[in-house]
Design an enzyme around this catalytic site. Structure first.
Site, mmCIF file in Angstrom:
data_model
loop_
_atom_site.group_PDB
_atom_site.id
_atom_site.type_symbol
_atom_site.label_atom_id
_atom_site.label_comp_id
_atom_site.label_asym_id
_atom_site.label_seq_id
_atom_site.Cartn_x
_atom_site.Cartn_y
_atom_site.Cartn_z
ATOM 1 N N GLU A 39 11.757 18.627 -24.538
ATOM 2 C CA GLU A 39 11.790 18.995 -23.370
ATOM 3 C C GLU A 39 11.895 20.212 -23.217
ATOM 4 O OE1 GLU A 39 8.887 17.456 -22.496
ATOM 5 O OE2 GLU A 39 9.074 14.969 -23.298
ATOM 6 N N ASN A 53 2.034 19.881 -21.013
ATOM 7 C CA ASN A 53 1.687 19.117 -22.413
ATOM 8 C C ASN A 53 1.958 19.847 -23.687
ATOM 9 O OD1 ASN A 53 0.951 17.342 -20.746
ATOM 10 N ND2 ASN A 53 -1.159 17.751 -20.734
ATOM 11 N N ARG A 57 -0.102 23.005 -14.341
ATOM 12 C CA ARG A 57 0.431 21.621 -14.531
ATOM 13 C C ARG A 57 0.237 21.189 -15.961
ATOM 14 N NH1 ARG A 57 2.448 16.746 -11.142
ATOM 15 N NH2 ARG A 57 3.446 16.046 -12.954
ATOM 16 N N LYS A 87 4.521 11.958 -11.053
ATOM 17 C CA LYS A 87 3.476 10.565 -12.366
ATOM 18 C C LYS A 87 4.192 9.620 -12.021
ATOM 19 C CE LYS A 87 1.130 13.844 -14.931
ATOM 20 N NZ LYS A 87 0.645 14.489 -16.194
ATOM 21 N N LYS A 92 10.102 22.458 -13.705
ATOM 22 C CA LYS A 92 8.865 21.743 -13.778
ATOM 23 C C LYS A 92 9.083 21.512 -12.014
ATOM 24 C CE LYS A 92 7.262 17.599 -14.363
ATOM 25 N NZ LYS A 92 7.288 16.303 -15.002
ATOM 26 N N HIS A 106 9.735 9.847 -28.490
ATOM 27 C CA HIS A 106 8.642 11.104 -28.042
ATOM 28 C C HIS A 106 9.325 11.949 -28.020
ATOM 29 C CE1 HIS A 106 6.477 12.242 -24.931
ATOM 30 N NE2 HIS A 106 7.506 13.188 -24.532
ATOM 31 N N GLU A 152 -2.469 18.056 -11.483
ATOM 32 C CA GLU A 152 -2.711 18.456 -12.532
ATOM 33 C C GLU A 152 -4.522 19.008 -12.502
ATOM 34 O OE1 GLU A 152 -0.815 16.516 -16.065
ATOM 35 O OE2 GLU A 152 -2.274 17.358 -17.030
ATOM 36 N N HIS A 196 2.720 17.369 -27.054
ATOM 37 C CA HIS A 196 2.460 16.305 -26.191
ATOM 38 C C HIS A 196 0.873 16.337 -27.209
ATOM 39 C CE1 HIS A 196 6.086 17.122 -23.980
ATOM 40 N NE2 HIS A 196 5.741 15.355 -23.768
ATOM 41 N N HIS A 229 2.194 12.564 -29.045
ATOM 42 C CA HIS A 229 0.915 11.188 -28.431
ATOM 43 C C HIS A 229 0.438 10.882 -29.210
ATOM 44 C CE1 HIS A 229 1.093 12.153 -24.313
ATOM 45 N NE2 HIS A 229 2.704 11.786 -24.150
ATOM 46 N N ARG A 289 0.632 -1.364 -0.039
ATOM 47 C CA ARG A 289 -0.026 -0.054 -0.401
ATOM 48 C C ARG A 289 0.597 0.946 -0.355
ATOM 49 N NH1 ARG A 289 -3.770 -3.085 2.798
ATOM 50 N NH2 ARG A 289 -4.831 -4.248 2.341
HETATM 51 N N1 NAD Z 1 6.963 10.448 -15.170
HETATM 52 C C1 NAD Z 1 6.259 11.895 -15.696
HETATM 53 O O1 NAD Z 1 6.474 12.869 -15.289
HETATM 54 C C2 NAD Z 1 6.913 11.381 -16.831
HETATM 55 C C3 NAD Z 1 7.172 12.232 -18.074
HETATM 56 C C4 NAD Z 1 7.620 12.550 -19.017
HETATM 57 C C5 NAD Z 1 8.283 10.996 -19.609
HETATM 58 N N2 NAD Z 1 7.288 9.961 -18.870
HETATM 59 C C6 NAD Z 1 8.069 8.644 -19.131
HETATM 60 O O2 NAD Z 1 9.585 8.471 -19.203
HETATM 61 C C7 NAD Z 1 9.569 7.237 -20.589
HETATM 62 C C8 NAD Z 1 10.453 7.805 -21.206
HETATM 63 O O3 NAD Z 1 11.272 8.301 -20.511
HETATM 64 P P1 NAD Z 1 13.287 7.826 -21.091
HETATM 65 O O4 NAD Z 1 13.443 9.054 -22.278
HETATM 66 O O5 NAD Z 1 14.385 8.299 -20.237
HETATM 67 O O6 NAD Z 1 13.267 6.801 -22.034
HETATM 68 P P2 NAD Z 1 14.216 5.144 -20.941
HETATM 69 O O7 NAD Z 1 13.936 5.188 -19.423
HETATM 70 O O8 NAD Z 1 13.727 3.819 -22.819
HETATM 71 O O9 NAD Z 1 15.989 5.333 -21.525
HETATM 72 C C9 NAD Z 1 15.915 5.402 -23.177
HETATM 73 C C10 NAD Z 1 17.380 4.575 -22.921
HETATM 74 O O10 NAD Z 1 18.427 4.743 -23.038
HETATM 75 C C11 NAD Z 1 19.150 3.745 -22.046
HETATM 76 N N3 NAD Z 1 19.945 4.212 -21.121
HETATM 77 C C12 NAD Z 1 19.881 5.188 -20.022
HETATM 78 N N4 NAD Z 1 20.072 5.750 -19.875
HETATM 79 C C13 NAD Z 1 21.294 5.149 -20.120
HETATM 80 C C14 NAD Z 1 22.746 5.933 -19.937
HETATM 81 N N5 NAD Z 1 22.994 6.897 -18.747
HETATM 82 N N6 NAD Z 1 23.583 5.385 -21.089
HETATM 83 C C15 NAD Z 1 23.508 4.831 -21.552
HETATM 84 N N7 NAD Z 1 22.340 4.548 -22.111
HETATM 85 C C16 NAD Z 1 21.121 4.722 -21.541
HETATM 86 C C17 NAD Z 1 18.005 2.555 -21.936
HETATM 87 O O11 NAD Z 1 18.193 1.268 -21.563
HETATM 88 C C18 NAD Z 1 16.368 3.456 -23.338
HETATM 89 O O12 NAD Z 1 17.397 1.919 -23.857
HETATM 90 C C19 NAD Z 1 8.181 7.112 -21.091
HETATM 91 O O13 NAD Z 1 7.781 5.717 -20.216
HETATM 92 C C20 NAD Z 1 7.462 8.404 -20.549
HETATM 93 O O14 NAD Z 1 6.310 7.797 -20.970
HETATM 94 C C21 NAD Z 1 7.166 10.001 -17.855
HETATM 95 ZN ZN ZN Z 2 6.711 14.659 -22.244
#
Ligand code: NAD
Ligand code: ZN
Length: 360
Positions: A185, A245, A241, A143, A227, A264, A237, A248, A252, A121
């Site tokens: 971003e 987006n 907030r 999030k 942020k 992305h 949100e 996005h 998306h 929980r």
């Molecule tokens: N929670 C939120 O507010 C929020 C906001 C934006 C995006 N997101 C989410 O984030 C995700 C995308 O995140 P991302 O762009 O970090 O992608 P990711 O986590 O898939 O990482 C991208 C790639 O880089 C690799 N990697 C990570 N760190 C590395 C490093 N230091 N050296 C070499 N390789 C490395 C990973 O293994 C992966 O293959 C999506 O699922 C999206 O929905 C969430």
């Molecule tokens: Zn984004």
């Protein structure tokens, strides 16, 4: 080292930017007397970042942890992986006082945060982002979640971390595409709320394109400030907030229609180009704003046009099925100037289609 605070009353937490040596003591203090599970992925492990963290923890006399290495990629951001993490947590004897630690990009960060939100929980978790996108965006704000086959991030919870800490050295192993994803971003923050930041980016595209570590440290701090400020003003949100987006809504849709082949950040860049086109058509901003934004994106090697053969009607359809548009009409964040946006509800669909055709 730089420290910022996400100001959320009794749920406030620090964002520490520097390198592992700067924040390892603080991390160990938070973990003292508790069991932890570090969750990472194969790429981050292969790049040596897990070993570095494990050694630093041990050197600070913290050894009550286990590590879990997940396969990388959005396709693993599923409920099945959340269950896998929870089972690993049981095996590692995590209890209600224990802590999960996400060491990776946004995928592992979102999954770990969600697993922590529901394990027994709800237990605490810490974000150690290793991608630019995670550092400037996903690790801050609480999030968390996973995808369903029906769509991205359809399940999740708001669950704030106890701490966010970045070792900027980890970014040195990041592939170029991942840098560019994060940069979209970063440009977004300039466009939605900070014209001086936008100007700083405009004046330093060379440093951005050569991945100058010192300059990146600077833009990560500024992005996190943006942020953190938005999140502190509207944690769940309910209103403001939503400016995050920007780019996005179309982004998306385009990402989904490409079956996630389009990264992305590139989708968001296209989404920002479409949004500013619409804003010009609606007389919300001048063509100069559009030109400035698109020039910066282009200089950062990000696209400002839809993929070839895009179907504008299908994009609008996908936008309507976005979870953020459940009440019927399409809501979009549209710029009124560089550094200023407005949330527009019930966007005129015909005008939107014209805007999309304008970026074909
Ligand atoms: N929670 C939120 O507010 C929020 C906001 C934006 C995006 N997101 C989410 O984030 C995700 C995308 O995140 P991302 O762009 O970090 O992608 P990711 O986590 O898939 O990482 C991208 C790639 O880089 C690799 N990697 C990570 N760190 C590395 C490093 N230091 N050296 C070499 N390789 C490395 C990973 O293994 C992966 O293959 C999506 O699922 C999206 O929905 C969430
Ligand atoms: Zn984004």
């Amino acid at each position: 080292m730089n420290t910022l605070t996400v100001d959320l009353g009794d749920r406030s937490y620090p964002i520490v930017l520097g390198n592992t040596a700067d924040w390892i003591e603080l991390l160990c203090e938070k973990l003292s007397g508790r069991t932890a599970l570090i969750i990472t992925d194969e790429n981050v492990d292969a790049a040596g970042h897990l070993e570095k963290l494990e050694k630093a923890l041990a050197a600070n006399n913290y050894t009550d942890f286990q590590s879990l290495i997940l396969p990388p990629g959005e396709e693993h951001k599923s409920l099945a992986t959340v269950e896998f993490i929870a089972k690993a947590a049981v095996a590692a004897k995590l209890d209600r006082k224990s802590c999960m630690i996400a060491l990776s990009g946004g995928v592992v960060g979102d999954l770990t945060g969600f697993a922590a939100a529901i394990y027994m929980r709800g237990i605490e978790f810490i974000q150690l982002p290793t991608t630019l996108l995670a550092a400037v965006d996903s690790s801050v704000g609480g999030k968390t979640g996973a995808d369903l086959p029906e769509g991205k991030n359809l399940i999740g919870a708001f669950h704030q971390p106890q701490m966010v800490a970045l070792d900027t050295d980890t970014l040195s192993t990041l592939p170029e595409t991942e840098y560019r994803n994060g940069l979209a971003e970063v440009v977004k923050y300039g466009m939605i709320m900070d014209k001086d930041f936008f100007a700083l980016l405009q004046n330093n595209t060379e440093k951005l394109n050569s991945f100058d570590p010192g300059f990146y440290a600077k833009i990560i701090i500024r992005s996190c400030e943006c942020k953190a400020g938005v999140v502190a003003g509207d944690e769940r949100e309910q209103g403001s907030r939503a400016i995050l987006n920007y780019g996005h809504t179309v982004g998306h849709a385009v990402e989904k229609l490409s079956n996630f082949a389009l990264p992305h950040g590139r989708a968001v860049a296209i989404g920002m180009a479409a949004a500013v086109r619409l804003a010009v058509l609606m007389d919300l901003c001048s063509k100069d704003v559009e030109a400035l934004q698109n020039q910066l994106l282009t200089e950062l090697k990000l696209p400002t046009r839809l993929p070839e053969n895009s179907d504008v009607d299908a994009i609008v359809q996908a936008m309507k099925s976005d979870k953020k548009n459940s009440s019927g009409g399409i809501t979009m964040v549209l710029p009124t100037a560089v550094g200023e946006v407005k949330i527009v509800k019930g966007v005129d669909e015909e005008l939107l289609k014209t805007a999309l055709k304008g970026v074909l």
